[in-house]
Design a protein around this motif. Structure first.
Motif, PDB file in Angstrom:
ATOM      1  N   CYS A  99       7.964   2.914  -2.035  1.00  0.00           N
ATOM      2  CA  CYS A  99       7.620   4.274  -2.464  1.00  0.00           C
ATOM      3  C   CYS A  99       8.875   5.110  -2.648  1.00  0.00           C
ATOM      4  N   CYS A 144       4.332   0.262   2.284  1.00  0.00           N
ATOM      5  CA  CYS A 144       4.750  -0.124   0.930  1.00  0.00           C
ATOM      6  C   CYS A 144       5.918  -1.101   0.945  1.00  0.00           C
ATOM      7  N   THR A 196       8.385   7.653   2.919  1.00  0.00           N
ATOM      8  CA  THR A 196       9.415   6.775   3.492  1.00  0.00           C
ATOM      9  C   THR A 196       9.288   6.598   4.998  1.00  0.00           C
ATOM     10  N   SER A 197       8.110   6.867   5.543  1.00  0.00           N
ATOM     11  CA  SER A 197       7.965   6.786   6.997  1.00  0.00           C
ATOM     12  C   SER A 197       7.155   5.578   7.467  1.00  0.00           C
ATOM     13  N   CYS A 198       6.013   5.295   6.833  1.00  0.00           N
ATOM     14  CA  CYS A 198       5.040   4.380   7.445  1.00  0.00           C
ATOM     15  C   CYS A 198       5.321   2.917   7.186  1.00  0.00           C
ATOM     16  N   GLY A 199       6.012   2.592   6.097  1.00  0.00           N
ATOM     17  CA  GLY A 199       6.349   1.202   5.829  1.00  0.00           C
ATOM     18  C   GLY A 199       5.243   0.380   5.195  1.00  0.00           C
ATOM     19  N   ASN A 222       0.832  -1.202   0.000  1.00  0.00           N
ATOM     20  CA  ASN A 222       0.000   0.000   0.000  1.00  0.00           C
ATOM     21  C   ASN A 222       0.864   1.249   0.000  1.00  0.00           C
ATOM     22  N   VAL A 223       0.286   2.330  -0.514  1.00  0.00           N
ATOM     23  CA  VAL A 223       0.916   3.634  -0.331  1.00  0.00           C
ATOM     24  C   VAL A 223       0.209   4.307   0.839  1.00  0.00           C
ATOM     25  N   GLY A 224       0.952   4.528   1.901  1.00  0.00           N
ATOM     26  CA  GLY A 224       0.368   5.196   3.064  1.00  0.00           C
ATOM     27  C   GLY A 224       0.824   6.632   3.090  1.00  0.00           C
ATOM     28  N   CYS A 225       2.031   6.855   3.602  1.00  0.00           N
ATOM     29  CA  CYS A 225       2.540   8.221   3.772  1.00  0.00           C
ATOM     30  C   CYS A 225       3.146   8.785   2.501  1.00  0.00           C
ATOM     31  N   ASP A 226       3.694   7.894   1.650  1.00  0.00           N
ATOM     32  CA  ASP A 226       4.415   8.305   0.440  1.00  0.00           C
ATOM     33  C   ASP A 226       5.678   9.101   0.768  1.00  0.00           C
ATOM     34  N   LYS A 253      11.362   0.213   1.299  1.00  0.00           N
ATOM     35  CA  LYS A 253      10.115   0.944   1.135  1.00  0.00           C
ATOM     36  C   LYS A 253       9.949   1.266  -0.346  1.00  0.00           C
TER      37      LYS A 253
HETATM   38  S1  FES Z   1       4.133   4.686   1.676  1.00  0.00           S
HETATM   39 FE1  FES Z   1       4.771   5.080   3.713  1.00  0.00          FE
HETATM   40  S2  FES Z   1       6.826   4.382   3.620  1.00  0.00           S
HETATM   41 FE2  FES Z   1       6.204   4.106   1.589  1.00  0.00          FE
END
Ligand code: FES
Ligand SMILES: Cc1cc2nc3c(=O)[nH]c(=O)nc-3n(C[C@H](O)[C@H](O)[C@H](O)COP(=O)(O)OP(=O)(O)OC[C@H]3O[C@@H](n4cnc5c(N)ncnc54)[C@H](O)[C@@H]3O)c2cc1C
Ligand code: FES
Lengths: 270, 155
Positions: free
Chosen positions: B60, B48, B43-46, B37-41, B58
């Motif tokens: 993204c 992806c 590099t923070s949420c993981g 999934n794309v969450g934060c886009d 990651k």
């Molecule tokens: S979308 Fe959150 S780290 Fe890649």
């Protein structure tokens, strides 16, 4: 978020990369791990026309011993630096600093050469290089040269490296068994230091206390003059004027620098 | 356009892509693999997270062209013949998910972690998942699931 358009070239060798840099000039950027550059490109803070990928160049990777120095290739990833038995034995502070960068996924991609070239004053490896009194090796169209850590970081995200140069390797003096201390103050997982301190062998370096990683020279002098860690640490912020952001104002950062320096000096690992 | 050849979940794929195409978009939009999934886009949420040559990354923050010549594993590639991978099974068994958005990334980060440290301590699991955020579970059951999977995999 999608970066602006660019052309991509996977460099076949360091000299190929240098040739491409010379050919494209300001339009080109080197790509190593991409973990500083790609986020900036996604935000369109950077819009290079050509990306020269050096991430896969085996000739720039690897860790070895050369006389009194440990030599780390520019494209060595943070995870490999942190896990290397050689680094953990010869220069444990460097391995520890690499293990403190971001999170596992970031450490699997980011490289030491990229981190030093990016020159974020809050970053771990630039601070470690300054504490260790290391140097970087640069290759350019006119040959190669070496610059010591104290002269390499010249300003906020600025280095003494010229745009047509390539950082090929990092050199740090071997110091097995020499006590060292490392303190990184963060509020969130995987974040940069709000303030960081690395201390080894009488040298003390600070992260995020100014536009570049800094030496805490007044504290170093006090230590050399026989002051206790607690006394020396009182001078850790002397002469600094750190920036302010949502995490910390100037006074708080100056206070943190003293507390963390005391801890780094008192809790030294061997 | 740039020609890429990527092995995805064991299958050789090739394509002509724009160099700026992110790996996560190549997987989701070109290959229809929508676990990552794309969450934060940023590099923070993981969310992806996928494996690149067996290491968690990651996606993204990786270009598809950077993955050319390499092997990518997504959550879709973990389960063989409808059998859940031990890490997936442990997440289900130990309630390691609620909304499930973070789960594919958590699972891939955990699989990558266990490949590096087959017998992690609880602290190593927590550090190993530092790059993955979950808004629902409070992490406790995720950590329990990974510890359970570790004993399962080596049992
Ligand atoms: S979308 Fe959150 S780290 Fe890649
Ligand atoms: C969410 C997040 C959290 C992070 N947290 C931390 C942290 O806690 N501590 C920390 O220290 N860092 C952190 N980082 C940054 C990380 O360490 C990066 O990997 C590193 O700063 C850049 O290395 P790279 O190989 O990815 O470089 P790239 O992004 O590929 O390149 C960065 C810059 O350096 C140039 N460059 C790269 N290699 C060379 C070379 N060999 N010669 C000349 N120029 C070169 C590029 O042209 C570019 O301008 C974080 C990054 C992210 C995204
Ligand atoms: S289960 Fe909802 S974000 Fe983790």
């Amino acid at each position: 978020m999608i970066p602006a358009q660019f052309d991509y070239v996977a460099a076949e060798s360091a000299s190929h990369a240098l040739g491409l840099l010379a050919e494209h000039g300001d339009e080109a950027k080197l790509l190593a791990g991409g973990h500083s550059l790609l986020p900036m490109m996604k935000l369109r803070l950077a819009q290079p026309k050509v990306l020269i990928d050096i991430g896969g160049l085996a000739e720039l990777a690897g860790i070895s011993v050369d006389g009194d120095d440990l030599v780390v290739g520019a494209t060595t990833r943070h995870a490999d630096l942190a896990a290397s038995d050689l680094v953990r034995h010869e220069v444990p502070l460097l391995a520890h600093a690499a293990s403190q960068v971001g999170d596992p996924q970031i450490r699997h991609r980011g490289t030491i050469g990229g981190s030093l070239s990016h020159a974020d004053p809050a970053a771990d490896l630039p601070m470690a290089l300054v504490a260790l009194g290391g140097s970087v090796e640069l290759q350019g169209p006119d040959g190669s040269r070496s610059i010591g850590a104290d002269d390499f970081f010249t300003g906020f995200f600025e280095t003494a490296m010229r745009p047509d140069e390539l950082l090929t390797a990092v050199r740090v003096p071997r110091q097995p068994g020499v006590p060292w201390g490392y303190q990184k103050f963060v509020r969130r997982a995987n974040d940069w230091a709000i303030v960081g301190v690395a201390a080894v062998d009488g040298r003390i370096a600070l992260a995020n206390m100014g536009p570049t990683p800094l030496r805490a020279t007044a504290a170093e002098k006090a230590l050399a003059g026989g002051a206790s860690p607690a006394q020396a640490a009182q001078h850790a912020a002397d002469g600094t004027s750190p920036g302010e952001d949502i995490h910390a104002d100037r006074e708080y950062r100056r206070h943190l620098a003293k507390v963390l320096t005391r801890r780094a000096l008192e809790h030294q690992a061997g | 356009m740039t020609h890429i050849e990527v092995t995805v979940n064991g299958e050789k794929r090739s394509a002509e892509v724009e160099p700026r195409l992110l790996l996560v978009h190549y997987l989701r939009d070109h290959l229809g693999l929508r676990a990552a999934n794309v969450g934060c886009d940023t590099t923070s949420c993981g969310a992806c997270t996928v494996l690149l040559d067996g290491k968690s990354v990651k996606s993204c923050t990786v270009l598809a062209v950077q993955a050319s010549g390499h092997e990518v594993t997504t959550t879709e590639g973990l389960s063989a013949d409808g059998e859940l991978h031990p890490v997936q099974a442990a997440f289900r068994q130990h309630h390691g998910l609620q909304c499930g958005f973070c789960t594919p990334g958590m699972v891939m980060a955990a699989v990558g972690l266990l490949a590096e440290i087959p017998h992690p301590t609880e602290a190593q699991v927590r550090e190993g998942l530092e790059g993955n955020l979950c808004r629902c579970t409070g992490y406790h059951n995720i950590v329990q699931a990974v510890l359970a999977a570790a004993s399962e995999v080596t049992a």
